[in-house]
Design an enzyme around this catalytic site. Structure first.
Site, mmCIF file in Angstrom:
data_model
loop_
_atom_site.group_PDB
_atom_site.id
_atom_site.type_symbol
_atom_site.label_atom_id
_atom_site.label_comp_id
_atom_site.label_asym_id
_atom_site.label_seq_id
_atom_site.Cartn_x
_atom_site.Cartn_y
_atom_site.Cartn_z
ATOM 1 N N HIS A 23 0.859 -1.201 0.000
ATOM 2 C CA HIS A 23 0.000 0.000 0.000
ATOM 3 C C HIS A 23 0.890 1.244 0.000
ATOM 4 O O HIS A 23 0.820 2.065 0.917
ATOM 5 C CB HIS A 23 -0.956 0.014 1.209
ATOM 6 C CG HIS A 23 -2.167 -0.853 1.035
ATOM 7 N ND1 HIS A 23 -2.960 -1.260 2.092
ATOM 8 C CD2 HIS A 23 -2.745 -1.371 -0.072
ATOM 9 C CE1 HIS A 23 -3.957 -2.000 1.638
ATOM 10 N NE2 HIS A 23 -3.844 -2.087 0.324
ATOM 11 N N HIS A 79 -11.372 -9.665 -6.329
ATOM 12 C CA HIS A 79 -11.116 -8.326 -5.762
ATOM 13 C C HIS A 79 -10.311 -7.542 -6.793
ATOM 14 O O HIS A 79 -9.358 -8.069 -7.363
ATOM 15 C CB HIS A 79 -10.356 -8.533 -4.447
ATOM 16 C CG HIS A 79 -9.854 -7.311 -3.767
ATOM 17 N ND1 HIS A 79 -10.491 -6.092 -3.771
ATOM 18 C CD2 HIS A 79 -8.757 -7.128 -2.972
ATOM 19 C CE1 HIS A 79 -9.810 -5.224 -3.052
ATOM 20 N NE2 HIS A 79 -8.760 -5.827 -2.554
ATOM 21 N N GLU A 81 -8.344 -4.828 -6.450
ATOM 22 C CA GLU A 81 -7.103 -4.122 -6.097
ATOM 23 C C GLU A 81 -5.953 -4.704 -6.914
ATOM 24 O O GLU A 81 -5.904 -5.912 -7.187
ATOM 25 C CB GLU A 81 -6.846 -4.224 -4.583
ATOM 26 C CG GLU A 81 -5.853 -3.168 -4.114
ATOM 27 C CD GLU A 81 -5.808 -2.996 -2.592
ATOM 28 O OE1 GLU A 81 -6.453 -3.774 -1.875
ATOM 29 O OE2 GLU A 81 -5.117 -2.060 -2.137
ATOM 30 N N ASP A 83 -2.974 -5.609 -6.612
ATOM 31 C CA ASP A 83 -2.099 -6.721 -6.241
ATOM 32 C C ASP A 83 -2.701 -8.064 -6.653
ATOM 33 O O ASP A 83 -2.000 -9.083 -6.635
ATOM 34 C CB ASP A 83 -1.758 -6.714 -4.730
ATOM 35 C CG ASP A 83 -2.962 -6.581 -3.832
ATOM 36 O OD1 ASP A 83 -3.941 -5.937 -4.228
ATOM 37 O OD2 ASP A 83 -2.926 -7.138 -2.714
ATOM 38 N N HIS A 147 -11.736 -6.246 2.208
ATOM 39 C CA HIS A 147 -11.734 -4.936 2.818
ATOM 40 C C HIS A 147 -12.144 -3.817 1.867
ATOM 41 O O HIS A 147 -12.079 -2.633 2.250
ATOM 42 C CB HIS A 147 -10.336 -4.640 3.375
ATOM 43 C CG HIS A 147 -9.289 -4.511 2.287
ATOM 44 N ND1 HIS A 147 -8.488 -3.393 2.161
ATOM 45 C CD2 HIS A 147 -8.936 -5.320 1.254
ATOM 46 C CE1 HIS A 147 -7.674 -3.522 1.147
ATOM 47 N NE2 HIS A 147 -7.913 -4.684 0.569
ATOM 48 N N ASP A 166 -8.403 -11.496 0.291
ATOM 49 C CA ASP A 166 -7.592 -10.878 1.355
ATOM 50 C C ASP A 166 -7.908 -11.439 2.750
ATOM 51 O O ASP A 166 -7.021 -11.509 3.613
ATOM 52 C CB ASP A 166 -7.804 -9.360 1.372
ATOM 53 C CG ASP A 166 -7.031 -8.665 0.261
ATOM 54 O OD1 ASP A 166 -5.970 -9.163 -0.140
ATOM 55 O OD2 ASP A 166 -7.499 -7.613 -0.199
ATOM 56 N N TYR A 194 -1.934 -8.315 9.965
ATOM 57 C CA TYR A 194 -2.753 -8.058 8.772
ATOM 58 C C TYR A 194 -4.172 -7.656 9.178
ATOM 59 O O TYR A 194 -4.737 -6.689 8.668
ATOM 60 C CB TYR A 194 -2.783 -9.342 7.918
ATOM 61 C CG TYR A 194 -3.360 -9.162 6.546
ATOM 62 C CD1 TYR A 194 -2.530 -8.871 5.462
ATOM 63 C CD2 TYR A 194 -4.717 -9.291 6.310
ATOM 64 C CE1 TYR A 194 -3.053 -8.710 4.193
ATOM 65 C CE2 TYR A 194 -5.246 -9.121 5.050
ATOM 66 C CZ TYR A 194 -4.410 -8.836 3.990
ATOM 67 O OH TYR A 194 -4.941 -8.669 2.738
ATOM 68 N N HIS A 227 -2.973 -13.858 0.011
ATOM 69 C CA HIS A 227 -1.620 -13.549 0.494
ATOM 70 C C HIS A 227 -1.211 -14.584 1.537
ATOM 71 O O HIS A 227 -2.015 -14.954 2.400
ATOM 72 C CB HIS A 227 -1.575 -12.185 1.202
ATOM 73 C CG HIS A 227 -1.920 -11.013 0.332
ATOM 74 N ND1 HIS A 227 -1.098 -10.551 -0.650
ATOM 75 C CD2 HIS A 227 -3.007 -10.205 0.333
ATOM 76 C CE1 HIS A 227 -1.657 -9.487 -1.234
ATOM 77 N NE2 HIS A 227 -2.825 -9.265 -0.656
HETATM 78 FE FE1 FEO Z 1 -6.996 -5.660 -1.098
HETATM 79 FE FE2 FEO Z 1 -4.493 -7.882 -1.367
HETATM 80 O O1 FEO Z 1 -5.582 -6.489 -1.933
#
Ligand code: FEO
Length: 395
Positions: A23, A79, A81, A83, A147, A166, A194, A227
């Site tokens: 981030h 998701h 995002e 990543d 999230h 996530d 996390y 992750h």
């Molecule tokens: Fe919310 Fe691992 O991205």
């Protein structure tokens, strides 16, 4: 190189040993991380998520070594995002019309980030499912605000795998992939770090979602997050931990956090720690200099605490900017059910303690009446304020 998960499911993600920040600069990575993507090869071939943008070309080349890309029937994007969606642009250059199953909010996110490219979106919501052959299907569960508004999980029947994205993840590189192979201390530390730094602002939603998932009574053999380690040994242990963490979690710990100009506020911080131990020997006490310690690690300790003490000297009629910045982050994490107190030195006007107390109240802490304020360096006379403040914190 792919790694086997179960039957016809393989991990095809990216193990990121070199990553130090996530981030932007906002989240510290101490033990590597991973972006997990998964390939399911039943009668239908399905890719679950991709990896972060900088590694997109490697991802596509590696995937080509495992499978003819044209065999991919569809992609699930849990998701948006970057990543997890960052390799879509490179991948869809090769297989442009491949359907992408995702939530309506995820379409907005992907088009917002990569532009309107005419991608073949199939919008899904909770309870929707798609058959993938051999009697198996994928069931989608929206995970709104866990999230991001677009977050979703995907459940694979037959193999009983929950691809949770996530949720239940950790920024932690595990070459051996599975939770039972990982260093247990680091695994649980990275999992709670996390949760604290990414999910705690949405803890109430997490609590409700976990109830919803448990009420579905789906057999879950594996939880495969986006992750870190894949939970195959007692996967419900991380769900049960999330349930605890999402409900105003605290341990018998008090954390003292401060910054200092000329070490006077440091002296108060250490005296507070000693006094906590004296009054309550079973309470874990931790002390952190905001200037010298990692802010995400400090927040993880705050999350575990039943109370905190925050200190700053007064400078320019305010608290130090380091403490002010830290307190802005503290407020954003929306901790619940914790007490707090303020302390600090001053030479002239002395506003810092009152301002810290106000900020702690705004951040949802129950602020005790007692504080420790020291004109110039603390003397035994001023340190005599410490026992009452500690008494109120541990009460
Ligand atoms: Fe919310 Fe691992 O991205």
């Amino acid at each position: 190189m792919k790694k086997h998960i179960k039957n016809n499911v393989n991990w095809v993600g990216f193990l990121d040993w070199e990553l130090k920040k996530f981030h932007g600069e906002d989240y510290s990575i101490m033990h590597g991380s991973s972006q997990n993507a998964y390939l399911i090869e039943e009668e239908k071939t399905v890719l679950i998520d991709t990896i972060w943008t900088p590694h997109r070309f490697d991802f596509v080349e590696n995937l080509k070594k495992e499978i003819d890309l044209k065999k991919i029937d569809f992609i699930v994007t849990n998701h948006g995002e970057c990543d997890h969606s960052g390799a879509l642009t490179a991948l869809l250059e090769e297989i442009p019309n491949t359907p992408i199953y995702c939530t309506a909010a995820c379409v907005k996110s992907l088009e917002g980030q990569y532009g309107k490219r005419g991608w073949n979106f199939k919008v899904v919501k909770t309870g929707d499912s798609v058959e993938i052959g051999n009697g198996k299907k994928l069931i989608f569960v929206e995970m709104k605000m866990l999230h991001w508004p677009d977050s979703m999980a995907t459940y694979l029947t037959g193999d009983n795998i929950l691809f949770s994205n996530d949720a239940f993840g950790q920024h932690f590189a595990v070459e051996e992939l599975f939770n039972d192979k990982a260093n247990q201390c680091l695994l649980f530390h990275e999992a709670i770090k996390y949760f604290t730094n990414i999910l705690n602002p949405f803890a109430m939603l997490a609590a409700n979602k976990i109830k919803e998932i448990k009420n579905l009574n789906l057999p879950i053999d594996i939880i495969a997050p986006s992750h870190g380690a894949v939970w195959r040994d007692n996967p419900m242990q991380i769900v049960n931990l999330y349930e605890k963490w999402a409900n105003a979690y605290q341990e018998n710990q008090i954390t003292v956090v401060y910054d200092t100009m000329w070490e006077g506020t440091t002296k108060i911080a250490h005296r507070i720690a000693e006094e906590i131990h004296k009054q309550s020997p079973n309470t874990v006490v931790k002390v952190f200099s905001i200037a010298k310690h990692d802010k995400n690690e400090i927040m993880t300790e705050v999350f575990k605490s039943k109370a905190i003490a925050v200190g700053s000297p007064t400078e320019g009629n305010d608290m130090l900017s380091s403490v002010a910045g830290w307190m802005a982050f503290l407020k954003s994490l929306k901790f619940k059910n914790k007490k707090a107190a303020a302390f600090g030195c001053y030479g002239w006007s002395g506003e810092s303690v009152k301002l810290i107390q106000e900020k702690l109240k705004e951040s949802g802490f129950t602020v005790v009446d007692a504080s420790v304020k020291s004109l110039w360096n603390p003397t035994e006379e001023t340190l005599a304020q410490v026992p009452e403040m500690v008494k109120q914190l541990i009460a």
